[in-house]
Design a protein around this motif. Sequence first.
Motif, mmCIF file in Angstrom:
data_model
loop_
_atom_site.group_PDB
_atom_site.id
_atom_site.type_symbol
_atom_site.label_atom_id
_atom_site.label_comp_id
_atom_site.label_asym_id
_atom_site.label_seq_id
_atom_site.Cartn_x
_atom_site.Cartn_y
_atom_site.Cartn_z
ATOM 1 N N UNK A 308 0.576 -1.212 0.287
ATOM 2 C CA UNK A 308 -0.194 0.329 -0.354
ATOM 3 C C UNK A 308 1.006 1.092 -0.012
ATOM 4 N N UNK A 309 1.961 0.963 0.809
ATOM 5 C CA UNK A 309 3.050 1.872 0.921
ATOM 6 C C UNK A 309 3.575 3.004 -0.014
ATOM 7 N N UNK A 310 3.677 2.173 -1.382
ATOM 8 C CA UNK A 310 4.402 2.384 -2.949
ATOM 9 C C UNK A 310 2.619 2.416 -3.996
ATOM 10 N N UNK A 311 1.966 2.869 -3.661
ATOM 11 C CA UNK A 311 1.046 2.834 -4.744
ATOM 12 C C UNK A 311 0.459 4.307 -5.137
ATOM 13 N N UNK A 312 1.290 5.528 -3.756
ATOM 14 C CA UNK A 312 1.667 7.000 -4.719
ATOM 15 C C UNK A 312 2.325 6.892 -5.871
ATOM 16 N N UNK A 313 2.949 6.262 -5.670
ATOM 17 C CA UNK A 313 3.619 6.101 -7.220
ATOM 18 C C UNK A 313 3.326 5.156 -8.557
ATOM 19 N N UNK A 314 2.848 4.658 -8.389
ATOM 20 C CA UNK A 314 2.623 4.255 -9.165
ATOM 21 C C UNK A 314 1.358 4.529 -9.801
ATOM 22 N N UNK A 315 0.109 4.782 -9.356
ATOM 23 C CA UNK A 315 -0.779 5.752 -9.640
ATOM 24 C C UNK A 315 0.069 7.450 -10.355
ATOM 25 N N UNK A 316 1.170 7.984 -9.318
ATOM 26 C CA UNK A 316 1.139 8.942 -9.829
ATOM 27 C C UNK A 316 2.082 9.016 -11.407
ATOM 28 N N UNK A 317 2.519 7.776 -11.610
ATOM 29 C CA UNK A 317 3.453 6.998 -13.154
ATOM 30 C C UNK A 317 2.284 6.924 -14.187
ATOM 31 N N UNK A 318 0.722 6.447 -13.457
ATOM 32 C CA UNK A 318 0.312 6.089 -14.190
ATOM 33 C C UNK A 318 -0.760 6.846 -14.856
ATOM 34 N N UNK A 319 -1.175 7.971 -13.825
ATOM 35 C CA UNK A 319 -1.650 8.858 -14.471
ATOM 36 C C UNK A 319 -0.792 10.267 -15.271
ATOM 37 N N UNK A 320 -0.151 10.702 -15.036
ATOM 38 C CA UNK A 320 1.012 11.665 -15.463
ATOM 39 C C UNK A 320 1.209 10.601 -16.673
ATOM 40 N N UNK A 321 1.540 8.942 -16.667
ATOM 41 C CA UNK A 321 2.322 8.918 -18.330
ATOM 42 C C UNK A 321 1.517 9.116 -19.223
ATOM 43 N N UNK A 322 -0.219 8.516 -18.263
ATOM 44 C CA UNK A 322 -1.726 8.203 -19.769
ATOM 45 C C UNK A 322 -1.842 9.863 -19.746
ATOM 46 N N UNK A 323 -1.710 10.704 -18.906
ATOM 47 C CA UNK A 323 -2.383 12.107 -19.031
ATOM 48 C C UNK A 323 -1.704 13.432 -19.676
ATOM 49 N N UNK A 324 -0.705 13.073 -19.347
ATOM 50 C CA UNK A 324 0.625 14.871 -18.945
ATOM 51 C C UNK A 324 1.971 14.910 -19.824
ATOM 52 N N UNK A 325 2.183 13.730 -20.027
ATOM 53 C CA UNK A 325 3.522 13.383 -20.469
ATOM 54 C C UNK A 325 3.420 14.052 -22.354
ATOM 55 N N UNK A 326 2.272 13.058 -22.890
ATOM 56 C CA UNK A 326 2.330 13.844 -24.692
ATOM 57 C C UNK A 326 2.046 15.205 -24.684
ATOM 58 N N UNK A 327 1.021 15.850 -24.045
ATOM 59 C CA UNK A 327 1.152 17.216 -24.737
ATOM 60 C C UNK A 327 1.734 18.623 -23.339
ATOM 61 N N UNK A 328 3.197 17.844 -22.792
ATOM 62 C CA UNK A 328 3.958 18.597 -22.021
ATOM 63 C C UNK A 328 5.383 17.993 -22.907
ATOM 64 N N UNK A 329 5.531 17.187 -23.538
ATOM 65 C CA UNK A 329 6.685 16.393 -24.101
ATOM 66 C C UNK A 329 6.735 17.219 -25.543
ATOM 67 N N UNK A 330 4.728 17.561 -25.649
ATOM 68 C CA UNK A 330 5.106 18.336 -27.298
ATOM 69 C C UNK A 330 4.946 19.681 -26.990
ATOM 70 N N UNK A 331 4.958 20.947 -26.087
ATOM 71 C CA UNK A 331 4.834 22.031 -25.387
ATOM 72 C C UNK A 331 5.893 22.230 -25.217
ATOM 73 N N UNK A 332 7.000 21.373 -24.544
ATOM 74 C CA UNK A 332 8.282 21.700 -24.375
ATOM 75 C C UNK A 332 9.371 20.888 -24.648
ATOM 76 N N UNK A 333 8.911 19.935 -25.303
ATOM 77 C CA UNK A 333 10.034 19.113 -26.031
ATOM 78 C C UNK A 333 10.798 17.994 -24.792
ATOM 79 N N UNK A 334 10.639 16.613 -25.780
ATOM 80 C CA UNK A 334 10.860 15.677 -24.507
ATOM 81 C C UNK A 334 12.510 15.604 -23.812
#
Length: 489
Positions: A308-334
């Motif tokens: 349970x303690x490590x769930x914040x890592x998995x949840x954060x990675x999941x949410x950001x990799x799906x929801x935020x990584x693509x627009x941020x890469x497009x805006x600021x470059x990978x």
Amino acid sequence: MSTTAPPVQPSRWAALIVLCAGFLMIILDQTIVNVALPSIQEDLKFEAADLTWVVNAYLIAFGGLLLLAGRLGDLIGRKRVFLSGLVVFVLASLWCGLATDQTMLIVARFVQGAGGAVTSAVILGMIFNLFPDPRELGKAIGIYSFVGAGGASGGLLLGGVLTQALSWHWIFFVNIPVGALIGIFGIRLLQNDSGLGLRRGADAVGAVLVTASLMIGSYAILKATEYGLGSAHTLGFGALAVLLLIAFIVRQTTARTPLLPLRVFRSRSLTGGNLVLGLMLAGMFSHLFLGSLYLQLVLGYSPFEIGLSFLPVSVSIGLLSVGASAPLNARFTPRWVAVVSLVFIAAGLALLGRAPVGGDYVADVLPALLCLGIGGGLAFPALVTIAMSGANPEDSGLASGVNNTVQQVGGALGLAVLATIAASRTADLLGEGKDQVTALDGGYDIGFATAAGIVLVAAVLGAVLLRPQPQAAPTLEPATVDDGVKPSV
């Protein structure tokens, strides 16, 4: 005169689901076994030292065959390689589940690792060929990253449920129906590709050299924590792996049809992206191993509480990799997304290095895990995008194999080094008269601090070596192409 409409092309997004399902099955299998090890040990009467081979046999085959399998995908077709590996993996899973003695299980795990390598080695290359549009590609890589993060944590939970409710045999049997479904849909949905032909890279000698080098190197790394980094065992096998790798490189410069054309490493993006990714994983991979030990041996957490303690890592990675990584890469470059994210990862590791004896989870651990989740969720998709963008389409399978090999070797080597540093510091503190808990905490502190330093080096190299990625060009395609169906004319 009637005309025949062009055949409907399978949806790229449906094909992505098939590929990610295969990737998820492989990732789950790498972690699910760890939970069942005590049951396997009791049932098959393993000695503690021999039990490690249930894991190591898989990892040696997996790490040794990734590069070869990736190149074979380019030569004989990635779909064919993916499905062939899937068949081997499923049959080996059945073999593992039916194992009645130690030798049978270890050999079956080696074959399973080979199947896992062949299946997973070409997945990234297929994803990059499926999505030529940079914006769609960013979303696809985000989903791929999310699956990796979810699989790594989900394997622990699933392994515990299956082992407790049924038996350890079912952690392998569950792969059979899942693998069969992936195969059925893979035959129908994945793009057919004939490959370049074996004549473009049928270098048998090179294949033997690189596979032997990676397998022996994987073995040396995996056993380093047992024998020590400076031991004759580790240095001897490590030197043999390096010599075989040098022989392979020499062979590639003289072979008429090289297995791994060295021209691919002229790409600054491919070489630099993989170097930075390897260093990132060498440092970040320690948070699960050392962090679990800290929570268990210093703070007294139960296995369930650790999960349970490590769930914040998995949840954060999941949410950001799906929801935020693509627009941020497009805006600021990978490139810059990766560099900033690496700083977040280093900060998280440094915070873990300051967690004290009797620390509080919310105050001392959770902020570090959130930094790791944010950094990992953004850095991994960015670095994979950079590394894979440096390869030509005909070399995408090879680039995928290189990327997967770097991930495997980087994580394993980093863990071996950091675990050894932590154990050495703990031994020194015990020699100074410190109590067991204080000595363990001191060892984990120096391990995390070293890991933070490695990731900071990766951030600096990323800023220096990685070239800015071009912004995505506006697409002139109609929106109906998003589902992969070509409009008829």
